[in-house]
Design a protein around this motif. Sequence first.
Motif: not given
Length: 312
Positions: A227-251
């Motif tokens: 599920a984490v891998r799918l979430a990571s892929e989904s965020i990338a597919e949305i187009g992270h370069q179209k916005m600024g991202l601050l990802i709070i994570t432990h992993h």
Amino acid sequence: METTVANLLRRVSRRTQQIKRHGALDTTYNDSLPFEFLQSSMTHVLQIKNLHVSVGDKPILRGVNLTLNHGETHALMGPNGSGKSTLGLAIMGHPGYEVTDGSITLDGEDVLAMSPDERARAGIFMAFQRPMAVPGVKMADFLRHATTNVRRPDRKEGEELIPMREFRKELKEKMAHLRMDEEFARRYVNDGFSGGEMKRAEILQLAMLQPKFAVLDETDSGLDADAVRLASESIAEIGHQKMGLLIITHHDKLLEHNPPQYTHVMLGGRLVETGGSELAEELHRHGYDRIRKAYPEAEAANQEMLAEEAAV
């Protein structure tokens, strides 16, 4: 082709002037210039200076400085109780978090003077670690209102929404892109959702709203590796370069498809170290022992914060 490009540039210029005059983008739906193109063609800056935040009478953040530029991905890491989620909630204007000093600005505008809904309309988004359920409100209805309000920040309640046909087309395209069943849009917001479904709902909101800046607060928490891998892929597919991202994570798994240009380490309510993606990899492999030894005062403050939290 030259005429088409020239017309496109003139229209972008007119929209830029609109923003300078009115402080907001007045997007009309009969305009063939896509909203996402307008967003991506602009440069935005979210700047945090000397931010101090308290909960009740307990100081949490103790002088945070951070600048996020449009198109950048930043990772915010740190041990439990260090203040990571507090920073995200302060950016969004949670009423339980009092800013006692410092500033937050978006393109030079005072974010702290805005209410939470005004911050969202201005282009700041937060994917919550524990999203709330809203029984009785369908995802599609919620997203139609939210998307309209973000694209027309001056819209007042009762005024026209995005035309249904146009909205449905865009929503279906986004859901197909994220490999989501269309039935999902007919369910009530987070009501009876599993942990993974809640996080997918947050990512769908991110895809539809296309904010200038997004804070993702431990979107990977409570999810299994797939599920984490799918979430990571989904965020990338949305187009992270179209916005600024601050990802709070432990992993590091959420960063697998979203490698950060900057990794910040928070300890005791302070940003004690900044590096590139290699710093995130180091923290994942070796933990925070080196950080704790290198910054004993911040570590002492972190232990104090954890003890106070445990006592509540």
